[in-house]
Write a protein that holds these residues in place. Structure first.
Motif, PDB file in Angstrom:
ATOM      1  N   ILE A   1       0.859  -1.177   0.000  1.00 55.81           N
ATOM      2  CA  ILE A   1       0.000   0.000   0.000  1.00 55.81           C
ATOM      3  C   ILE A   1       0.900   1.234   0.000  1.00 55.81           C
ATOM      4  O   ILE A   1       1.474   1.580   1.021  1.00 55.81           O
ATOM      5  CB  ILE A   1      -0.936   0.020   1.231  1.00 55.81           C
ATOM      6  N   PRO A   2       1.054   1.897  -1.134  1.00 57.29           N
ATOM      7  CA  PRO A   2       1.847   3.135  -1.161  1.00 57.29           C
ATOM      8  C   PRO A   2       1.034   4.264  -0.524  1.00 57.29           C
ATOM      9  O   PRO A   2      -0.133   4.453  -0.856  1.00 57.29           O
ATOM     10  CB  PRO A   2       2.063   3.391  -2.657  1.00 57.29           C
ATOM     11  N   ALA A   3       1.647   5.013   0.376  1.00 57.56           N
ATOM     12  CA  ALA A   3       0.897   6.078   1.069  1.00 57.56           C
ATOM     13  C   ALA A   3       1.865   7.182   1.486  1.00 57.56           C
ATOM     14  O   ALA A   3       2.289   7.262   2.636  1.00 57.56           O
ATOM     15  CB  ALA A   3       0.174   5.509   2.289  1.00 57.56           C
TER      16      ALA A   3
ATOM     17  N   GLU B   1       1.913 -11.205   3.624  1.00 55.72           N
ATOM     18  CA  GLU B   1       2.442 -10.061   4.364  1.00 55.72           C
ATOM     19  C   GLU B   1       1.841  -8.776   3.793  1.00 55.72           C
ATOM     20  O   GLU B   1       1.536  -8.701   2.595  1.00 55.72           O
ATOM     21  CB  GLU B   1       3.975  -9.984   4.270  1.00 55.72           C
ATOM     22  N   ILE B   2       1.712  -7.765   4.648  1.00 55.61           N
ATOM     23  CA  ILE B   2       1.169  -6.473   4.232  1.00 55.61           C
ATOM     24  C   ILE B   2       2.200  -5.399   4.537  1.00 55.61           C
ATOM     25  O   ILE B   2       2.645  -5.249   5.677  1.00 55.61           O
ATOM     26  CB  ILE B   2      -0.138  -6.147   4.988  1.00 55.61           C
ATOM     27  N   TYR B   3       2.564  -4.633   3.502  1.00 56.75           N
ATOM     28  CA  TYR B   3       3.555  -3.576   3.658  1.00 56.75           C
ATOM     29  C   TYR B   3       2.960  -2.233   3.262  1.00 56.75           C
ATOM     30  O   TYR B   3       2.247  -2.129   2.253  1.00 56.75           O
ATOM     31  CB  TYR B   3       4.782  -3.847   2.783  1.00 56.75           C
ATOM     32  N   VAL B   4       3.271  -1.218   4.053  1.00 56.35           N
ATOM     33  CA  VAL B   4       2.930   0.155   3.705  1.00 56.35           C
ATOM     34  C   VAL B   4       4.229   0.890   3.411  1.00 56.35           C
ATOM     35  O   VAL B   4       5.159   0.856   4.215  1.00 56.35           O
ATOM     36  CB  VAL B   4       2.160   0.861   4.835  1.00 56.35           C
ATOM     37  N   SER B   5       4.288   1.531   2.246  1.00 51.31           N
ATOM     38  CA  SER B   5       5.450   2.329   1.859  1.00 51.31           C
ATOM     39  C   SER B   5       5.122   3.796   2.078  1.00 51.31           C
ATOM     40  O   SER B   5       4.188   4.325   1.456  1.00 51.31           O
ATOM     41  CB  SER B   5       5.789   2.074   0.389  1.00 51.31           C
ATOM     42  N   THR B   6       5.877   4.459   2.950  1.00 57.37           N
ATOM     43  CA  THR B   6       5.558   5.857   3.255  1.00 57.37           C
ATOM     44  C   THR B   6       6.797   6.652   3.643  1.00 57.37           C
ATOM     45  O   THR B   6       7.797   6.093   4.097  1.00 57.37           O
ATOM     46  CB  THR B   6       4.505   5.952   4.376  1.00 57.37           C
ATOM     47  N   ASP B   7       6.667   7.971   3.465  1.00 56.42           N
ATOM     48  CA  ASP B   7       7.707   8.909   3.892  1.00 56.42           C
ATOM     49  C   ASP B   7       7.225   9.745   5.062  1.00 56.42           C
ATOM     50  O   ASP B   7       7.892  10.699   5.463  1.00 56.42           O
ATOM     51  CB  ASP B   7       8.059   9.837   2.725  1.00 56.42           C
ATOM     52  N   ASP B   8       6.056   9.398   5.609  1.00 50.32           N
ATOM     53  CA  ASP B   8       5.378  10.238   6.588  1.00 50.32           C
ATOM     54  C   ASP B   8       5.262   9.517   7.937  1.00 50.32           C
ATOM     55  O   ASP B   8       4.809   8.371   7.999  1.00 50.32           O
ATOM     56  CB  ASP B   8       3.985  10.596   6.050  1.00 50.32           C
ATOM     57  N   GLU B   9       5.652  10.205   9.007  1.00 49.29           N
ATOM     58  CA  GLU B   9       5.661   9.579  10.333  1.00 49.29           C
ATOM     59  C   GLU B   9       4.262   9.262  10.836  1.00 49.29           C
ATOM     60  O   GLU B   9       4.029   8.210  11.453  1.00 49.29           O
ATOM     61  CB  GLU B   9       6.375  10.504  11.326  1.00 49.29           C
TER      62      GLU B   9
END
Length: 222
Positions: A7-9, A46-54
C-alpha cells in the motif's frame, strides 16, 4: 514463494492534504486497505505500507501492517507508483512471487474482489491483472472551437456506442519479477471488468472524499 500486499501512502498530497489518513467514519483511509488485505489472509502473506510520513507510519503499524520507510527521492509528486513497489521488494528479505497493489485512495472495495481476481489471475496464467470499469459517456475533442466526437456519432444512443473502459484503481496483481523491471501492467495483463459503484471512488479531492463517505454510509455502514 509469497504473495504480498503493498500500500503506497506518501504524505505529500496537495489537493487533499494528508488524505491517506483522513478519517472516514472515524477510521483513517489507509486502514481500509490494510483491513481488506487482512481479510484476505488466505491469499496475502504479508502487508507492507510504503511511506515517507511519520503519522502514516504510526497508523500503519497500529493496524498491523509492516512499514517500509520510503526515501524522499521516491516520494515526489511525479514519482511513479512502481518505484515505491520496487523499493519495497528491494528492502525486504523474502522470496516474493506476486504483489497485490492496494491504493489507500480506493478505500471501499467489493467484498470478494481479491478472491475473484486472484482465481482469474491464476487461471489465465498471466503476468498481471488490473481492474477496469466501463464508461458510458460520449467523448470528443475540441479542435478549432469545434466539438469532434471521439467514440460515437452525433445522435447515437449511449448504449449503442463501442465501449470504452477506465482503470479504476481498485486492485492490481503483478509478478514481483516484473515490478523489479519497473512494470505494473504487463502486455498480457488481464483487464478484470468490475461493474460496481465502488469502482467510481478514487480519492484526490474533498469532493471525492465526500462521495466515498456517502457510499460508505449507504452501502456498508447501514
Amino acid at each position: 514463494m509469497k504473495n504480498i500486499a503493498i500500500i503506497p501512502a506518501r504524505g505529500g498530497s496537495k489537493r487533499l492534504p494528508q488524505k491517506n489518513i483522513k478519517l472516514l467514519d472515524g477510521f483513517p483511509l489507509l486502514s481500509f486497505s490494510i483491513l481488506f488485505a487482512q481479510e484476505n489472509s488466505e491469499i496475502i502473506d504479508e502487508i507492507y505500507v510504503s511511506t515517507d510520513d511519520e503519522d502514516i507510519k504510526n497508523i500503519a503499524l497500529k493496524y498491523g501492517a509492516k512499514v517500509i520507510d520510503r526515501p524522499l527521492e521516491l516520494s515526489g509528486d511525479l514519482e511513479p507508483t512502481v518505484s515505491a513497489l520496487k523499493h519495497v521488494l528491494q528492502s525486504i528479505d523474502c522470496d516474493v512471487e506476486n504483489v497485490i497493489l492496494l491504493q489507500a485512495t480506493n478505500p471501499i472495495r467489493p467484498e470478494n474482489l481479491l478472491k475473484q481476481a486472484f482465481e482469474i489471475y491464476q487461471k489465465q496464467n498471466c503476468n498481471s491483472l488490473f481492474t477496469v470499469s466501463r464508461n458510458y459517456k460520449k467523448f470528443g475533442k475540441i479542435t478549432d472551437q469545434k466539438f469532434i466526437p471521439y467514440n460515437y456519432k452525433i445522435g447515437q444512443r449511449s448504449q449503442d456506442i463501442d465501449p470504452l473502459y477506465f482503470e479504476n484503481g481498485l486492485l492490481y496483481i503483478t509478478k514481483a519479477s516484473l515490478i523489479l523491471e519497473d512494470i505494473i501492467i504487463s502486455e498480457d495483463a488481464f483487464p478484470l471488468e468490475i461493474d460496481h459503484i465502488f469502482a467510481n471512488v478514487d480519492i484526490d479531492t474533498q469532493e471525492d472524499f465526500d462521495y466515498a463517505k456517502y457510499l460508505y454510509h449507504k452501502h456498508i455502514k447501514t
